[in-house]
Design an enzyme around this catalytic site. Sequence first.
Site, mmCIF file in Angstrom:
data_model
loop_
_atom_site.group_PDB
_atom_site.id
_atom_site.type_symbol
_atom_site.label_atom_id
_atom_site.label_comp_id
_atom_site.label_asym_id
_atom_site.label_seq_id
_atom_site.Cartn_x
_atom_site.Cartn_y
_atom_site.Cartn_z
ATOM 1 N N GLU A 1 -1.983 -13.673 -11.754
ATOM 2 C CA GLU A 1 -1.873 -12.179 -11.768
ATOM 3 C C GLU A 1 -1.463 -11.903 -10.343
ATOM 4 O O GLU A 1 -1.323 -12.744 -9.318
ATOM 5 C CB GLU A 1 -3.379 -11.659 -11.729
ATOM 6 C CG GLU A 1 -3.929 -11.918 -13.245
ATOM 7 C CD GLU A 1 -5.536 -11.572 -13.013
ATOM 8 O OE1 GLU A 1 -6.085 -10.692 -12.114
ATOM 9 O OE2 GLU A 1 -6.093 -11.807 -14.214
ATOM 10 N N LYS B 1 -1.734 -17.012 -1.455
ATOM 11 C CA LYS B 1 -1.122 -16.090 -0.689
ATOM 12 C C LYS B 1 0.564 -16.329 -0.586
ATOM 13 O O LYS B 1 0.926 -17.367 -0.022
ATOM 14 C CB LYS B 1 -1.873 -16.157 0.599
ATOM 15 C CG LYS B 1 -3.418 -15.641 0.572
ATOM 16 C CD LYS B 1 -3.596 -14.427 0.181
ATOM 17 C CE LYS B 1 -3.786 -13.476 1.666
ATOM 18 N NZ LYS B 1 -4.976 -13.438 2.377
ATOM 19 N N ASP C 1 -3.282 -5.711 -2.914
ATOM 20 C CA ASP C 1 -3.899 -5.433 -1.572
ATOM 21 C C ASP C 1 -4.677 -4.002 -1.320
ATOM 22 O O ASP C 1 -4.059 -3.011 -1.125
ATOM 23 C CB ASP C 1 -2.807 -5.613 -0.366
ATOM 24 C CG ASP C 1 -3.460 -5.856 0.858
ATOM 25 O OD1 ASP C 1 -4.727 -6.319 0.930
ATOM 26 O OD2 ASP C 1 -2.675 -5.960 1.789
ATOM 27 N N CYS D 1 7.924 17.163 27.965
ATOM 28 C CA CYS D 1 8.803 16.678 26.615
ATOM 29 C C CYS D 1 9.790 15.922 26.943
ATOM 30 O O CYS D 1 10.574 16.606 27.869
ATOM 31 C CB CYS D 1 8.933 17.743 25.752
ATOM 32 S SG CYS D 1 9.914 17.706 24.374
ATOM 33 N N LYS E 1 -1.893 -10.382 -6.730
ATOM 34 C CA LYS E 1 -3.146 -9.989 -5.827
ATOM 35 C C LYS E 1 -2.725 -8.629 -5.148
ATOM 36 O O LYS E 1 -1.783 -8.599 -4.205
ATOM 37 C CB LYS E 1 -3.156 -11.140 -4.790
ATOM 38 C CG LYS E 1 -4.570 -11.092 -4.081
ATOM 39 C CD LYS E 1 -4.884 -12.307 -2.967
ATOM 40 C CE LYS E 1 -6.154 -12.156 -2.398
ATOM 41 N NZ LYS E 1 -6.474 -11.000 -1.808
ATOM 42 N N CYS F 1 4.424 18.673 22.350
ATOM 43 C CA CYS F 1 5.322 19.677 23.392
ATOM 44 C C CYS F 1 4.987 20.920 22.849
ATOM 45 O O CYS F 1 4.803 21.441 21.811
ATOM 46 C CB CYS F 1 6.791 19.499 23.025
ATOM 47 S SG CYS F 1 8.020 20.613 23.440
ATOM 48 N N CYS G 1 13.055 18.512 25.831
ATOM 49 C CA CYS G 1 13.258 19.842 26.441
ATOM 50 C C CYS G 1 12.549 19.952 27.913
ATOM 51 O O CYS G 1 12.894 20.843 28.543
ATOM 52 C CB CYS G 1 12.740 20.675 25.623
ATOM 53 S SG CYS G 1 11.063 20.994 25.407
ATOM 54 N N CYS H 1 11.833 24.099 21.752
ATOM 55 C CA CYS H 1 12.204 22.738 22.055
ATOM 56 C C CYS H 1 13.356 22.559 20.891
ATOM 57 O O CYS H 1 13.149 22.628 19.697
ATOM 58 C CB CYS H 1 11.070 21.973 21.854
ATOM 59 S SG CYS H 1 11.523 20.223 21.732
ATOM 60 N N TYR I 1 -9.317 -6.043 -13.283
ATOM 61 C CA TYR I 1 -8.870 -7.690 -13.684
ATOM 62 C C TYR I 1 -10.165 -8.525 -13.760
ATOM 63 O O TYR I 1 -10.050 -9.835 -13.779
ATOM 64 C CB TYR I 1 -8.342 -8.226 -12.161
ATOM 65 C CG TYR I 1 -8.940 -8.004 -11.035
ATOM 66 C CD1 TYR I 1 -10.187 -8.464 -10.771
ATOM 67 C CD2 TYR I 1 -8.421 -7.277 -10.123
ATOM 68 C CE1 TYR I 1 -10.896 -8.084 -9.608
ATOM 69 C CE2 TYR I 1 -8.949 -6.893 -8.644
ATOM 70 C CZ TYR I 1 -10.286 -7.397 -8.640
ATOM 71 O OH TYR I 1 -10.809 -7.326 -7.360
HETATM 72 S S1 IVH Z 1 -10.407 -12.056 -9.158
HETATM 73 C C1 IVH Z 1 -13.857 -14.300 -8.185
HETATM 74 N N1 IVH Z 1 -7.953 -10.699 -9.347
HETATM 75 O O1 IVH Z 1 -8.993 -10.448 -3.808
HETATM 76 C C2 IVH Z 1 -12.923 -13.554 -8.599
HETATM 77 N N2 IVH Z 1 -9.059 -10.483 -7.309
HETATM 78 O O2 IVH Z 1 -10.378 -12.482 -2.000
HETATM 79 C C3 IVH Z 1 -12.546 -12.454 -7.489
HETATM 80 N N3 IVH Z 1 -7.918 -8.861 -5.666
HETATM 81 O O3 IVH Z 1 -12.399 -9.604 -3.785
HETATM 82 C C4 IVH Z 1 -11.672 -11.539 -7.669
HETATM 83 N N4 IVH Z 1 -6.112 -8.797 -6.771
HETATM 84 O O4 IVH Z 1 -10.548 -7.522 -3.812
HETATM 85 C C5 IVH Z 1 -9.149 -10.832 -8.551
HETATM 86 N N5 IVH Z 1 -5.773 -9.893 -9.446
HETATM 87 C C6 IVH Z 1 -7.104 -10.113 -9.019
HETATM 88 C C7 IVH Z 1 -6.955 -9.407 -7.438
HETATM 89 C C8 IVH Z 1 -8.173 -9.761 -6.715
HETATM 90 C C9 IVH Z 1 -6.897 -8.505 -5.450
HETATM 91 C C10 IVH Z 1 -8.847 -9.031 -4.175
HETATM 92 C C11 IVH Z 1 -10.484 -8.700 -4.770
HETATM 93 C C12 IVH Z 1 -10.910 -9.951 -4.086
HETATM 94 C C13 IVH Z 1 -10.104 -10.562 -3.338
HETATM 95 C C14 IVH Z 1 -10.369 -11.988 -3.273
#
Ligand code: IVH
Length: 673
Positions: free
Chosen positions: A116, A316, A120, A410, A118, A428, A413, A433, A227
């Site tokens: 999936e 990551k 942010d 400024c 990840k 300013c 100006c 200006c 998720y």
């Molecule tokens: S699964 C134990 N799926 O990443 C399972 N987490 O460091 C934990 N996150 O706390 C969550 N996208 O805030 C999962 N597709 C995804 C995610 C996801 C972002 C974040 C979430 C979690 C952190 C894990």
Amino acid sequence: MADLFTYQRHAFLCAEIDRHNRLYYELDAPEISDAEYDSLFRELLDLEAAHPELVSAASPSRKVGSKPQEKFAPVPHAVPMLSLRNVKNAQEFEEFDRSLRGTFLAQAGDIDYVCEMKLDGLAVELTYRDGRLVAGSTRGDGFTGENILDNLRTVAGLPHQLTPPYPRLVDVRGEVYIELAAFRTLNRHQEEAGTRPFANPRNAAAGSLRQLDPKVTAGRPLRIFCYGVGRLEGASPATHLELLKQLQQWGLPVNLDGTATASGAAEVLACYERLQARREALPFEIDGAVVKVNDLALQRELGEVSRSPRWAVAFKFPPRQAQTVVEAIGLQVGRTGAITPVAHLRPVEVSGVTVARASLHNWDEIGRLDVRIGDHVIVERAGDVIPDIVKVLTEHRSGREQRVPLPESCPECGGRVRKAEDEVVPRCSNAQCPAQALQRLRHFVSRHAMDIEGLGEKQLVQLLDRQRIEDIADLYRLDSDDLFALGRMGEVLAGKLLQAIDASRKRPLSRLLFALGIRHVGEHTAKILAKRFPALDDLARADREQLRQIPEIGEKVADAVVDYFADPANLLLLDKLRRHGVAPAPEATVQQGGPLSGLTFVITGTLSHMGRSEAEALVERLGGRAAGSVSRKTDYLVAGENAGSKLERARELGIRILGEEEFLQMAGAGVPS
Ligand code: IVH
């Protein structure tokens, strides 16, 4: 046994990680980048692996996140919300896969995984009892979160009621986030309001969810992808992918487009690469892949170790960072006079994009980083093309670096600079200006304001320099001779531009209000004001009390509007606009249950019967929503001539694409003659 140095280093790492956890989770104000945090954390884990006697329940390696804040009531999580172990590269992922197969499963064949995106953002839990949303919380320390139910109820697309057949009880988990375009707009508004801009979309999402007043949260462009689940009373699917589909059938937003199955490590690596290739084109920020074992029975068998499940890892992406030198620090003057520092960098490539500037936001930020001209710095692109300076490499200092003091006058100006106590930006104070005038003009003609196409910064600068214009009203005095005098402006272009200027005279009042640049009056607020006061004169005469009676108008906006219309210079300007034929059209009323109601459109490319803004206004008038970027929430993309990346993205997402004529038919408007 660990030696003294190791003990000390361990204690230091624990304290430091705790401090950064607090900064990140509670205060939404991180001091270091995710990559730096990850490297501290990894060092702690390595140290504890080599010296198990150092591990205690107080170590950050045994805790998730941070203690919940006291301003929200605590909500225990029935099933703890865990965190994920990180892997940084292919080798580490292969090790993870090997250990699952060897140690825990003694499985010879490939493991089926789900990859999936990840996201942010901020992890949350939502409890649905008998299909109704009854509780909502942050992750907190993993065992107890903060009650943010009222705020979560305002998140776009999150159902308050599940679609049947639903289970008696389910705790849904997901990530709340903000799309990049919305993040930029939000930050622009923060800056206009003199409040501190958010460092990145994640902080903006976290800060918005932790508001004590849900009305504030409702005004923030929050979204969610679900998720996973905690408790689930009722039939459980056999695989994680089926679970995701089940969540979607209950009406929850799920990022299935960003999800794929992969058998064995090699396929996972290919998925990871594909996600990385898509990263730059996504409307939201992702910082890696989350790889989960697909078979839920296997997940249960694997269980968890300390703070993380054994069946999933966060894979990551490498940080989008580079090292360069600050060559100068420039000062930009905005249309409200706000002076913001910008670092000019020795150009450097950061993951495919050359960056030459970094935003420093304000003087607090300069002070915090202690960044000086000549400094070697680490820049990071986090959620935006304009990167941030995340660190100054003080060890490279020669002693010749120069500090940048708060300006006394400024830079454009020479006008007096003032800084209000409750604001972080100096301004300013000279209303004449020229830099402010230019920015006011740029805002006035911009797409969401009066939408005058063909008048860019270059043309405006030339017109100002040649004294053909001084203020926004002068635009309506321009004739073809004024325009011919501009470089590269032939008869055809000049004609088009004059037409565009003329067409803007009749834009709806809300656009004019937004275009005037009244402080704290963004697009949304402008629409609210125009609805309540269909005539500009009535708004100009409104007092604080009348304004405060409008449900969505707060004290700040009311004051700003009254102050604007109390200023004689503004009244003269409005009169001048009127004399030059600017007569805003009455606000189009939205057709309740109109033919497009509930549908989201994105208009792209050049249309032949109307401008893009007109098409967007038509959509809104007929009850639909006009969005700026394509996402899974888009129902239709209307593609004109030369449609580009948005068309591609819509195709990728399988969104229905309409030609202009089809769109007009659908709108029931027919083709205008
Ligand atoms: S699964 C134990 N799926 O990443 C399972 N987490 O460091 C934990 N996150 O706390 C969550 N996208 O805030 C999962 N597709 C995804 C995610 C996801 C972002 C974040 C979430 C979690 C952190 C894990």
